[in-house]
Design an enzyme around this catalytic site. Structure first.
Site, short mmCIF file in Angstrom:
data_model
loop_
_atom_site.label_atom_id
_atom_site.label_comp_id
_atom_site.label_asym_id
_atom_site.label_seq_id
_atom_site.Cartn_x
_atom_site.Cartn_y
_atom_site.Cartn_z
CG ASP A 46 -1.31 0.71 -0.50
OD1 ASP A 46 -1.75 1.80 -0.93
OD2 ASP A 46 -0.10 0.54 -0.26
C1 BGC Z 1 0.82 3.71 -1.19
C2 BGC Z 1 0.20 4.06 0.14
C3 BGC Z 1 -0.60 5.32 0.01
C4 BGC Z 1 -1.65 5.13 -1.07
C5 BGC Z 1 -2.57 6.31 -1.25
C6 BGC Z 1 -0.21 3.71 -2.33
O1 BGC Z 1 0.39 3.58 -3.56
O2 BGC Z 1 1.42 2.44 -1.10
O3 BGC Z 1 1.20 4.17 1.11
O4 BGC Z 1 -1.18 5.64 1.24
O5 BGC Z 1 -1.00 4.88 -2.29
O6 BGC Z 1 -1.93 7.37 -1.80
#
Ligand code: BGC
Length: 757
Positions: free
Chosen positions: A298
């Site tokens: 993530d």
């Molecule tokens: C979120 C994810 C997301 C990623 C990319 C993160 O802050 O937890 O779910 O896919 O950002 O945008």
């Protein structure tokens, strides 16, 4: 600090950096290489390409940067100003394929091996045609319809340059204070698993290489929904037993459905963060489940291992995450900076490096990127908001809405109603109906409740409008206008709920009740004596303790997307018969959290272990939802191996042995005068087990249309090991001899598994 880690803020920047040294120019011999031969098996192509790669080229494949302006304000990072053509993946914030193609050209035509970039984006509930939030989708109990919406999303995204969506989110959520409850399919492992599989198959299509297929990403692996106190990003405390019986099944279902990637979670899982957890990523996912795709971090999750107290610096963070099985680093650059030196130190092995690169390349080959690296540049009118896409959005929206109360059959609006007062902060809002993570959705695409109702009532009833109050704060100055409209009308439709920013990532709330000003507005219009229908738009379960009793009818509309207003109008006027059912428990008050239907029994029952100040039961239970029709359930029967050996509810016990299948059956009659859809929910219970079991476990459901006066038979084909068995804390499935209950509605049949000879 800079909001949104923005690489390559403009196209000019990376094109300016596009001149490559002669040594890195296109390898002329590559056209004849096995990895460029589309007819060669993917594994041969992967091995061939891997054998040609330098260390630096391999490491690039394991990094993801950002292309375009980040629209997620929660993602905070440094600005990096150039991006090599060898990069493995980019998060793509473009709305068309133009910038993608320019970047892809650089990767394919101006690097030595020409490995295409993988472009990812958060397509959570639609790309431009935004449909209901995932929590709402689960309330439809119609995975086929949700899959049609995911297909629309895949087509819109793929034609705009996206290869890969960071969806579906399959985190189980039992705490409605956590804003990300909106993004998942609710509290139940089975319901979540069915929707997870449906979404994966819909995004990925029959072949990942097909034009409109995109790769899916199951997230967040794993247990993110167990965030303590409902706060985002904080640690989770998850026993191995609960990990296996509650948090892992939806991921397993998604993997079985073919999901080629997973995203590691931010949360610390009882001491070992998800992004450095070799038990979950390597032992379970890649080992036991045999997953051959890759795990992406993530956002910034590798570097965050430092804040989480696991790694002392970025290098150690890279080592721990990589060795635990996290293949691709999202944006923080820890892998880019440190993998080479970790290999040099022998703290990361070449085998592990090659394993990770293989996984990324495999997905790129599966997607057909080497054959079709570019996306055709089509006008928006051919990609977005097509009539068929809007139709899916409306059908899904209407099936997600849950009728929670309908005292005296106040809904649908009768012919005697000639004037309606539409009141509330949500009545004219377009933006808020989109919900969080709305991709490229725009407020102007949305039919508001006001617009939907105005056209549905045109020529039939007058519509008065008054805002009544804002979403929050204590300003009651607009109450008088709302009360006046209510007094003049035959009925009040009061649109309450949450702003879209109140749920989603980093959007926790300490109470799930609506702000007092909204509750007071309800009380004020109620005093007019007119029937009051409350519409609720929100991204979580709500505390309705002061709302429900004061309303004549309550319709949960969630955040329904671009066709929300049309769907609401259809339900209010009787064009649609509500058929949604809750995918999460609505507690009596916030104080009951965490609350979920599939708890284990407590030792003391009856009056013991209850709250002193509130009831111990929820306001609305999991699976609850009313219809304009009445459905009457016939007698539940269960038979063994389709034989005459059968038992009905209220009779004795049905014996069976392993290897036999059980069939449960119930006939449901629509005794109302409206056609309607009913979802039959099949639960089981194992009352005594060496690992104690929940009081009820959903194992199967089916939704069917039943015309007024007609009957339909619903069946649950029970595979005893799959449906009655359980899993221990080591993840080993087992089934024990003894009694099991098969339950539907308020009926129960006991079946008894004999001991082996
Ligand atoms: C979120 C994810 C997301 C990623 C990319 C993160 O802050 O937890 O779910 O896919 O950002 O945008």
């Amino acid at each position: 600090m800079v909001y949104g880690k923005i690489l390559l803020p403009g196209l000019a920047l990376f094109l300016a950096a596009a001149a490559l040294p002669a040594s890195a120019r296109n390898d002329r011999s590559r056209a004849a290489a096995v990895y460029m031969d589309a007819s060669a098996p993917i594994e041969d192509r992967v091995e061939d390409l891997l054998s040609r790669m330098t260390l630096s080229e391999k490491i690039y494949q394991l990094n993801q940067y950002v292309l375009g302006e980040n629209d997620n304000t929660n993602n905070i990072g440094d600005v990096v100003e150039e991006c090599p053509g060898e990069i493995g993946s980019l998060i793509y914030f473009g709305e068309s394929a133009v910038t993608r193609n320019a970047m892809q050209k650089r990767a394919v035509e101006q690097t030595r091996l020409g490995i295409p970039v993988l472009f990812g984006y958060d397509v959570i509930h639609g790309f431009r045609t935004v449909y209901p939030i995932p929590l709402a989708q689960a309330a439809s109990w119609n995975p086929d319809l949700a899959a049609r919406a995911c297909r629309v999303a895949a087509c819109e995204a793929a034609s705009s340059g996206i290869d890969w969506t960071f969806s579906p989110m399959v985190d189980i959520a039992r705490d409605a204070r956590w804003g990300r409850m909106a993004e998942g399919y609710g509290e139940d492992p089975h319901l979540c698993s069915v929707f997870a599989a449906a979404a994966v198959k819909a995004y990925q299509g029959d072949s990942l290489a097909a034009e409109n297929s995109i790769a899916s990403c199951l997230k967040h692996f794993v247990g993110y929904g167990a965030s303590e106190a409902g706060r985002d990003y904080v640690p989770t405390e998850i026993s191995r037993q609960t990990l296996w019986d509650t948090y892992l099944p939806s991921f397993k279902a998604g993997v079985d459905a073919g999901a080629v990637t997973l995203m590691s979670s931010f949360n610390n899982i009882s001491g070992i963060p998800g992004s450095a957890n070799s038990y979950t990523m390597t032992e379970i996912l890649k080992g036991r489940w045999g997953h051959k795709g890759f795990v992406v971090a993530d956002w910034n999750a590798v570097e965050q291992l430092i804040n989480q107290g696991l790694a002392s610096d970025r290098k150690e963070a890279a080592r721990l995450a990589f060795n635990a099985g996290l293949d691709m680093d999202m944006v923080d650059g820890c892998y880019q900076e440190h993998l080479a030196s970790l290999l040099n130190d022998n703290t990361v092995s070449e085998e592990r490096l090659d394993d990770a690169v293989r996984r990324v390349l495999r997905v790129k080959f599966m997607l057909g990127l080497f054959e079709n690296p570019y996306t055709e540049e089509l006008p928006e009118s051919e990609r977005f908001l097509l009539p068929s896409s809007l139709d899916v959005a409306e059908q899904l929206a209407q099936e997600t809405m849950v009728l929670l109360k309908n005292e005296g059959g106040v809904l649908p609006v009768g012919d005697d109603v000639s004037c309606i007062a539409l009141v509330g902060p949500l009545a004219k809002s377009r933006e808020d109906l989109l919900g969080s993570w709305s991709g490229r959705g725009r407020a102007e695409d949305v039919t508001s409740i006001f617009d939907g109702l105005s056209s549905a009532l045109s020529g039939r009833a007058e519509l008065l409008y008054a805002q009544g109050c804002d979403f929050e704060k204590n300003d009651t100055s607009l109450f008088a206008e709302a009360v006046s409209a209510a007094s003049r009308a035959d009925m009040v439709i009061l649109c309450l709920g949450e702003k879209r920013s109140w749920s989603g990532e980093n959007a926790s709330r300490s109470t799930i009740a609506l702000p007092p000003v909204q509750e007071k507005l309800l009380a004020a219009v109620k005093r007019t004596g007119k029937p009051v229908v409350v519409l609720l738009s929100n991204g979580r379960a709500l505390d309705l303790t002061r709302i429900s009793p004061a309303a004549d009818a309550v319709l949960e509309i969630w955040q329904p997307g671009v066709r929300g207003g049309n769907a609401v109008a259809g339900i209010l006027t009787g064009k649609y018969n509500p058929s949604g059912k809750l995918p999460v428990t609505f507690p009596y008050t916030t104080g009951q959290i965490p609350i979920y239907y599939n708890r284990r029994s407590s030792g003391r029952t009856g009056m013991q272990g209850r709250y002193q100040d509130i009831p111990s039961t929820p306001m609305y239970g999991f699976g609850f939802g009313l219809s304009y029709s009445d459905f009457s359930y016939g007698t539940l029967t269960v038979c063994v191996d389709g034989s005459g050996n059968r038992v009905s509810s209220g009779e004795g016990v049905l014996d069976f042995t392993l290897g036999q299948t059980l069939t449960a059956e119930v006939t449901v009659t629509n005794t109302g005068d409206t056609d309607g859809k009913e979802t039959v929910q099949w639960y089981i219970r194992d009352p005594y087990c060496s690992v104690t079991r929940p009081v009820r476990e959903l194992k199967h459901f089916e939704k069917q249309m039943i015309a007024s006066g007609e009957s339909r038979t619903f069946r649950f084909e029970i595979d005893p090991v799959r449906d009655l068995g359980f899993v221990d804390s080591g993840g080993n499935p087992f089934i024990e001899p003894g009694d099991y209950f098969i339950m539907v509605g308020d009926q129960k049949v006991t079946v008894r598994l004999g001991s082996p000879e």
